[in-house]
Write a protein that holds these residues in place. Structure first.
Motif, PDB file in Angstrom:
ATOM      1  N   UNK A 187       0.828  -1.213   0.000  1.00  7.11           N
ATOM      2  CA  UNK A 187       0.000   0.000   0.000  1.00  7.11           C
ATOM      3  C   UNK A 187       0.861   1.261   0.000  1.00  7.11           C
ATOM      4  N   UNK A 188       0.300   2.322  -0.538  1.00  9.17           N
ATOM      5  CA  UNK A 188       0.961   3.624  -0.480  1.00  9.17           C
ATOM      6  C   UNK A 188      -0.111   4.684  -0.298  1.00  9.17           C
ATOM      7  N   UNK A 189       0.282   5.832   0.217  1.00  5.64           N
ATOM      8  CA  UNK A 189      -0.673   6.862   0.614  1.00  5.64           C
ATOM      9  C   UNK A 189      -1.169   7.654  -0.595  1.00  5.64           C
ATOM     10  N   UNK A 190      -2.487   7.787  -0.678  1.00  7.13           N
ATOM     11  CA  UNK A 190      -3.138   8.594  -1.711  1.00  7.13           C
ATOM     12  C   UNK A 190      -4.386   9.206  -1.094  1.00  7.13           C
ATOM     13  N   UNK A 191      -4.960  10.238  -1.709  1.00  2.94           N
ATOM     14  CA  UNK A 191      -6.256  10.723  -1.223  1.00  2.94           C
ATOM     15  C   UNK A 191      -7.300   9.613  -1.165  1.00  2.94           C
ATOM     16  N   UNK A 192      -7.289   8.721  -2.151  1.00  2.00           N
ATOM     17  CA  UNK A 192      -8.235   7.607  -2.141  1.00  2.00           C
ATOM     18  C   UNK A 192      -7.971   6.686  -0.947  1.00  2.00           C
ATOM     19  N   UNK A 193      -6.689   6.438  -0.626  1.00  2.00           N
ATOM     20  CA  UNK A 193      -6.357   5.590   0.504  1.00  2.00           C
ATOM     21  C   UNK A 193      -6.845   6.178   1.827  1.00  2.00           C
ATOM     22  N   UNK A 194      -6.658   7.485   2.014  1.00  5.11           N
ATOM     23  CA  UNK A 194      -7.135   8.138   3.234  1.00  5.11           C
ATOM     24  C   UNK A 194      -8.658   8.081   3.303  1.00  5.11           C
ATOM     25  N   UNK A 195      -9.318   8.216   2.158  1.00  3.44           N
ATOM     26  CA  UNK A 195     -10.781   8.125   2.124  1.00  3.44           C
ATOM     27  C   UNK A 195     -11.235   6.724   2.535  1.00  3.44           C
TER      28      UNK A 195
END
Length: 353
Positions: A196-204
């Motif tokens: 995994x890596x951090x993205x706006x979608x991941x935070x959502x």
């Protein structure tokens, strides 16, 4: 394709409003920064249905249709998802991940707005989107003929835009507060390995999962969720931040002397988070020149040296993190402060023995 100039999510609707209505647009951007949702929102703002075709799931006949006999002659009948009577937004997602044969099938649709005898209704909009090869995502080279048929727009993640959106979209308040403090953690470059890596979608996604658990979310479960949606370093830092919220462990209290650095082995991630936050506080609060330091700046520098000494006794690694250089080897804290630290820390350490 390399981006020379980029636009933010807040700027994109205006660009599309003036460009996509007259020419096909291709939207480039890293995975998870909101390309698809922005296109759908744009179509909705125009009152148009958004028909999404995924390039990775298409065969040429899915576009050009199948032959049928009409008045003793054969012609291709395009699928009803495309052959509509009313204007709409045709969104060609993952276009540059499709096979060369599928890309060729898009040529006339993109340039001439036509498939066989069917022509897109007046007022229709054609927008393509895809990831860049540098994102370690599935992407095939596009033929120059296809590239030349579209206007290319490069989208970048914007913390300010995302936080404004998050405030009215039910994103978990812990996530909003955390990213206000660590805006650099909204997005991370895709890794070369499968993780995994951090993205706006991941935070959502993390926000949705946290809301689903509600008050029953414990620390171990939060760790599972965070490490399953974010980069390892960001997940660890966010988990530590949540500890500070739950236990009212505030950096301001440490600076004021009302609390001390956490010393327990089980709180090592919390100590690391507080060290990073302390570093950010010094970067913001210490002036570049000591001569121009305010009384508050002098007081912060004096207190910081004592706190660094205490921190080094617990973890030399965390103390070094506070004063470390950036990725290019350049100091991030003022030179005068670093000189005082190197001069005074041994004396301060000796005084504590």
């Amino acid at each position: 394709m390399q981006a020379t100039l980029t636009v933010t999510p807040a700027q994109l609707p205006d660009v599309l409003l003036h460009v996509a209505v007259v020419r096909p647009v291709f939207l480039w951007g890293a995975p998870g920064i909101g390309k698809s949702s922005l296109v759908r929102s744009f179509a909705e703002s125009l009152g148009l249905d958004c028909v999404t075709l995924l390039g990775t799931q298409l065969a040429p006949e899915d576009l050009i249709g199948v032959p049928q006999i009409v008045a003793d002659r054969s012609r291709f009948a395009p699928p009803e998802t495309i052959a509509r009577d009313e204007p709409y937004c045709l969104f060609l997602d993952e276009l540059n991940a499709s096979s060369p044969e599928v890309q060729k099938a898009f040529y006339s649709l993109i340039l001439d707005r036509r498939i066989g005898t069917y022509e897109l209704p007046a007022g229709s909009v054609v927008i393509g989107a895809g990831n860049r090869a540098t994102d370690n995502a599935l992407a095939r080279p596009m033929a120059s003929a296809l590239i030349n048929r579209m206007i290319h727009i490069h989208l970048r993640a914007s913390v300010d835009d995302w936080l404004r959106w998050a405030a009215g979209s039910g994103i978990h308040p812990w996530i909003v507060d955390y990213l206000m403090q660590r805006p650099d953690h909204l997005w991370s470059a895709p890794p070369k390995t499968e993780e995994p890596f951090s993205t706006p979608r991941g935070w959502h996604m993390l926000s949705d999962a946290m809301h689903s658990y509600g008050d029953s979310l414990d620390d171990d479960t939060l760790a599972v969720l965070a490490f399953g949606t974010l980069s390892t370093s960001h997940a660890s830092a966010f988990r530590a931040y949540v500890k500070t919220v739950r236990h009212a462990y505030d950096l301001d209290a440490v600076i004021k002397g009302d609390a001390s650095w956490p010393r327990g082995a089980e709180d090592r991630d919390l100590l690391y988070f507080l060290s990073e936050t302390f570093r950010a506080r010094l970067m913001k609060g210490l002036p570049k020149s000591k001569e121009h330091a305010s009384p508050a700046g002098h007081q912060l520098a004096f207190r910081a040296k004592t706190l660094l000494t205490e921190l080094a006794e617990i973890s030399l690694e965390c103390a070094q993190l506070v004063i470390a250089t950036d990725e290019d080897g350049a100091p991030v804290l003022p030179s005068w402060f670093l000189v005082e630290v190197s001069r005074d820390l041994p004396r301060l350490a000796a005084a504590r023995i």
